[in-house]
Enzyme design. Structure first.
Site, PDB file in Angstrom:
ATOM      1  N   ASP A 155       0.849  -1.195   0.000  1.00  0.00           N
ATOM      2  CA  ASP A 155       0.000   0.000   0.000  1.00  0.00           C
ATOM      3  C   ASP A 155       0.882   1.242   0.000  1.00  0.00           C
ATOM      4  O   ASP A 155       2.065   1.184   0.374  1.00  0.00           O
ATOM      5  CB  ASP A 155      -0.944   0.002   1.203  1.00  0.00           C
ATOM      6  N   GLU A 195      -0.032  -0.530   5.854  1.00  0.00           N
ATOM      7  CA  GLU A 195       1.009   0.086   6.677  1.00  0.00           C
ATOM      8  C   GLU A 195       0.877   1.602   6.704  1.00  0.00           C
ATOM      9  O   GLU A 195       1.012   2.234   7.757  1.00  0.00           O
ATOM     10  CB  GLU A 195       2.383  -0.315   6.138  1.00  0.00           C
TER      11      GLU A 195
END
Length: 447
Positions: free
Chosen positions: A91, A153
């Site tokens: 991500d 994250e």
């Protein structure tokens, strides 16, 4: 060092660029308010397919409590070999201001020898590094490998932090490569050995029942915005040191120094501004608390009226160095803010997230192998750095696997501008770090 491994990785760099281009093209921002969550699922599937081709036959997309999918798989090594866990995240941060990008954020663009695009360094560049290192080694990998690629994250919603302790046997390892940091500069290899934690709060000041006309009441009537400014001003002294009652702001740093002129350039300081604090750059960055005002709720300049503000608020981010408990630091910040209130105004402080600092143990065989691998790949000795940011998963790994060595490395360096517009990566860093990772796996497997 030029050898067969170096030549193999050099030959693989066009594929690394193609991999990174495909990954960057997927806008995998793990915030459904901004981008469809299917984008993250596409990125997860891409990562799973890429590692499946490299012998991670049991790879799966595991659901986590925050709705993200963790890519998890294993590649067996020789009997009796140590296990190395490879971590990365797929991500990315949102682009922020699209207009500030020189090239499209989700299109990998080469310019002046660097590759630009959101996630090019943080952290899709590290995925390309993993893939390139493993392709270069081929079938000659002398360790057991476990992969875990995270999908949330950047949002900090804790999906993997919840997953890891519940699936400890699936993920247990002797060494954990957390590939989400980077080097001191291009060509200067480093391992990150400390991370600062965080303690966030929102402080709200109330002085009046209602905003009042400044012409009629200014002077004797307390101004909430002025009171907030006074409170915030007590958080730093004249030299710029963070001065929160109860927190030590004189700790020292024993690792590599950070050249002041290099820092000025890396931080894009404008001409005439001064460096803050009475410690060295490294001490101010990595060993001491630092408070930042993230935002203020107050009338904007455009459209403001001649009124005394009845209320004002600010969101604060306190970076907490190793050796300091983040909850105690947050309590100290809250007490300081309340004690600094002038004129009897009401001060309310809402605690937000906390995250513990981290300090790696660097005396084991994994660090010895890493230092040797880095020097072979870069031709210069590895140094050690701290990082002002936090990676909460490191503490989860340390608590869950207390015997494991946790190693923080990656392709990032200050020119990457991670989290900012025009993020980029130097492809030479992907190549050299892929070399270092491959050499590390060989050396560590032989110990």
């Amino acid at each position: 060092m030029t050898d067969a491994l170096t030549e193999s990785i050099d030959a693989l760099m066009p594929r690394a660029k193609a991999d990174l281009a495909e990954l960057v093209a997927i806008p995998s921002v793990a915030d459904p308010r901004q981008y469809p969550i299917e984008n993250c699922h596409r990125a997860a599937a891409w990562v799973a397919d890429a590692f499946r081709e490299l012998g991670f036959d049991d790879i799966e997309l595991a659901d986590t409590v925050d709705g993200s999918k963790a890519v998890i798989g294993h590649r067996p090594g020789p009997e009796g070999a140590p296990t190395v866990l490879l971590y990365c995240h797929y991500d990315v941060q949102p682009p922020l201001n699209d207009a500030a990008w020189t090239s499209p954020p989700f299109e990998l663009t080469e310019r002046d020898g660097r590759w630009y695009g959101r996630g090019a360094a943080d952290c899709k560049g590290n995925i390309a590094m993993h893939l390139t290192a493993l392709r270069a080694l081929g079938s000659d990998i002398p360790v057991h490998l476990t992969l875990i690629a995270e999908g949330s994250e950047e949002q900090g919603t804790g999906g993997l932090e919840d997953y890891v302790p519940k699936h400890a046997e699936q993920l247990r390892a002797d060494a954990i490569l957390v590939c989400d940091t980077g080097n001191a500069a291009v060509g200067r290899p480093a391992a990150t050995i400390t991370l600062r934690g965080i303690a966030n709060v929102v402080v709200t000041v109330t002085a009046l029942e209602s905003a009042m006309h400044s012409g009629m009441f200014a002077g004797p009537a307390p101004d909430a915005l002025a009171a907030l400014v006074q409170i915030l001003a007590t958080l730093r002294d004249a030299q710029g040191n963070t001065t929160i009652d109860g927190l030590d702001n004189k700790q020292t740093w024993k690792g590599a120094p950070y050249d002041p002129e290099q820092f000025r350039a890396d931080a894009t300081m404008i001409e005439g501004t001064r460096l803050l604090g009475t410690g060295s750059i490294a001490e101010m960055l990595w060993a001491r608390p630092a408070v930042t005002i993230l935002g203020i709720d107050a009338p904007p300049v455009v459209g403001s009226s001649a009124a005394i503000q009845n209320t004002a608020a600010a969101r604060l981010n306190l970076r907490v160095p190793p050796g300091t408990d983040p909850h105690k630091a947050q309590d100290a910040l809250i007490a300081h803010l309340k004690n600094a209130a002038p004129w009897g105004v009401r001060v309310e402080v809402e605690p937000e997230a906390t995250g513990s600092p981290f300090q790696a143990t660097t005396t084991g065989p994994a660090y010895a192998a890493l230092a040797e691998a880095m020097e072979q790949s870069y031709g210069t000795a590895m140094t050690t750095l701290g990082q002002g940011g936090s990676i909460p998963l490191c503490n989860v790994f340390a608590d869950t696997f207390p015997q494991a060595e946790i190693v923080l490395i990656g392709v990032e360096e200050p020119q990457c501008l991670i989290h900012a517009p025009n993020e980029s990566v130097d492809p030479a860093e992907i190549a050299r770090m892929a070399q270092a990772e491959a050499r590390f796996l060989r050396l560590y497997g032989a110990k």
